[in-house]
Enzyme design. Sequence first.
Site, PDB file in Angstrom:
ATOM      1  N   THR A  16     -11.278   2.160   5.591  1.00  7.33           N
ATOM      2  CA  THR A  16     -10.866   1.367   6.754  1.00  7.33           C
ATOM      3  C   THR A  16     -11.276   2.040   8.055  1.00  7.33           C
ATOM      4  OG1 THR A  16      -9.029   0.535   5.490  1.00  7.33           O
ATOM      5  CG2 THR A  16      -8.835   0.326   7.845  1.00  7.33           C
ATOM      6  N   TYR A  29     -10.220  -7.723   7.003  1.00  7.15           N
ATOM      7  CA  TYR A  29     -11.351  -6.909   7.466  1.00  7.15           C
ATOM      8  C   TYR A  29     -12.155  -6.439   6.274  1.00  7.15           C
ATOM      9  CZ  TYR A  29      -8.888  -2.810   5.771  1.00  7.15           C
ATOM     10  OH  TYR A  29      -8.275  -1.904   4.958  1.00  7.15           O
ATOM     11  N   THR A  95      -8.021   5.039   2.397  1.00  5.83           N
ATOM     12  CA  THR A  95      -6.712   5.627   2.075  1.00  5.83           C
ATOM     13  C   THR A  95      -6.213   5.253   0.677  1.00  5.83           C
ATOM     14  OG1 THR A  95      -5.550   3.793   3.111  1.00  5.83           O
ATOM     15  CG2 THR A  95      -5.992   5.711   4.490  1.00  5.83           C
ATOM     16  N   ASP A  96      -6.779   4.204   0.081  1.00  2.00           N
ATOM     17  CA  ASP A  96      -6.258   3.751  -1.229  1.00  2.00           C
ATOM     18  C   ASP A  96      -6.308   4.859  -2.275  1.00  2.00           C
ATOM     19  OD1 ASP A  96      -5.905   1.281  -0.119  1.00  2.00           O
ATOM     20  OD2 ASP A  96      -7.354   0.233  -1.363  1.00  2.00           O
ATOM     21  N   LYS A 168       0.301   7.923  -1.097  1.00  2.07           N
ATOM     22  CA  LYS A 168       0.363   6.744  -0.223  1.00  2.07           C
ATOM     23  C   LYS A 168       1.610   5.952  -0.582  1.00  2.07           C
ATOM     24  CE  LYS A 168      -2.444   2.951   1.544  1.00  2.07           C
ATOM     25  NZ  LYS A 168      -3.745   2.253   1.583  1.00  2.07           N
ATOM     26  N   GLU A 289      14.975  13.706 -21.799  1.00  2.00           N
ATOM     27  CA  GLU A 289      15.448  12.647 -22.698  1.00  2.00           C
ATOM     28  C   GLU A 289      14.489  12.456 -23.868  1.00  2.00           C
ATOM     29  OE1 GLU A 289      17.353   8.939 -21.089  1.00  2.00           O
ATOM     30  OE2 GLU A 289      16.471   9.731 -19.247  1.00  2.00           O
TER      31      GLU A 289
HETATM   32  N1  GLU Z   1      -9.041  -0.475   0.546  1.00  2.00           N
HETATM   33  C1  GLU Z   1      -9.374   0.295   1.684  1.00  2.00           C
HETATM   34  C2  GLU Z   1      -9.858   1.689   1.298  1.00  2.00           C
HETATM   35  O1  GLU Z   1      -9.205   2.453   0.642  1.00  2.00           O
HETATM   36  C3  GLU Z   1      -8.230   0.234   2.586  1.00  2.00           C
HETATM   37  C4  GLU Z   1      -7.457   1.446   2.733  1.00  2.00           C
HETATM   38  C5  GLU Z   1      -7.783   2.238   3.964  1.00  2.00           C
HETATM   39  O2  GLU Z   1      -8.818   2.855   4.104  1.00  2.00           O
HETATM   40  O3  GLU Z   1      -6.864   2.240   4.764  1.00  2.00           O
HETATM   41  O4  GLU Z   1     -10.950   2.010   1.651  1.00  2.00           O
END
Ligand code: GLU
Length: 332
Positions: A16, A29, A95-96, A168, A289
């Site tokens: 992103t 986007y 971020t994924d 995340k 457990e």
């Molecule tokens: N799906 C995107 C990625 O991981 C969105 C997550 C991001 O970068 O915030 O590239």
Amino acid sequence: MIKNLPDIYVLATGGTIAGRAGSSTKAGYTSGQLDIKEMLKAVPDLDQIARVDGEQVCNIGSQDMSFEIMTRLARKINETLEKQEIDGIVVTHGTDTIEETAFFLNLTVNCTKPVIMTGSMRPSTAVSADGPLNLFNAVAVAADPEAKARGVMVVMNDRIHGAHSLTKTNTTSVETFLSPVTGLMGTVIYGEVKFFRGSFRKHTRESEFTTDYDLPLPRVDIIYACADMPPDLIDASVSRGARGIVIAGDGNGNMNQGSIKAAAEFAKKGIFIVRASRVPTGTVGRNVEVNDDAHGFIVSDELNPAKARILLMLALLKPRTGEEVQKLFYEY
Ligand code: GLU
């Protein structure tokens, strides 16, 4: 020669932070649109804190991150850090799956110079895009001599997270990353870096893992446990070639009796079964457990299922016993 500014090399992979949208206020986007030059141009005063150069490794949304790209990235980092003039690396990433790549690099980079990852939750075209300040802060951390030997770190939203601890936690918020079990490594506010702790686990230079292997890595699947989980998911996974299975268990790494029985049968045949948890925070303990000793299971300790899978994939590159793999989960 005494340098007046550190040399930081940026490796861009997309996400992103390099995303573009048709509108600055709507959610839709496309990731991975800007190249590294455009990204760096959007960050004011970068030349005040470091000499920055870099290159594009790929330009993808991180949902498409692969072990082929991660391996290429780790090899590129090791090669770049061997150059005496380079003081640190910044990797831009979606971020994924940033936590997976960060943990993979934490195991396979073999140098103590800083490797800092960053990304953004808002695309470059959004109102209050968070990418430029995250990139500025990531360069500031990479340029800080105190960042050495702490392992790979992720800088987002003024926070510095360790690769082992971060996860995340929110699909859209800029405050998405937390280090819930062991806490933050530090903070960075407009380039002012403050560290609170080092890494509690082995990483980078002390790690026994390298990138000296042929792809593909051994197959390890993740199975998400739930009420009335069908035990034959485990059979399906093994029949498709999995050499290890990480169970994203409920609670303290639990699964129903049928699944325990299926997993224990495969563990006896040499399939590595790791109990992790679908719960976002807490550790998974041995013999709580589930009788891990009797069934031959391994527990993930602090690693979430995605990171447990990476450790197991690398561990399976050489012959090891279940006990040896368990030890790795306590060390890394
Ligand atoms: N799906 C995107 C990625 O991981 C969105 C997550 C991001 O970068 O915030 O590239």
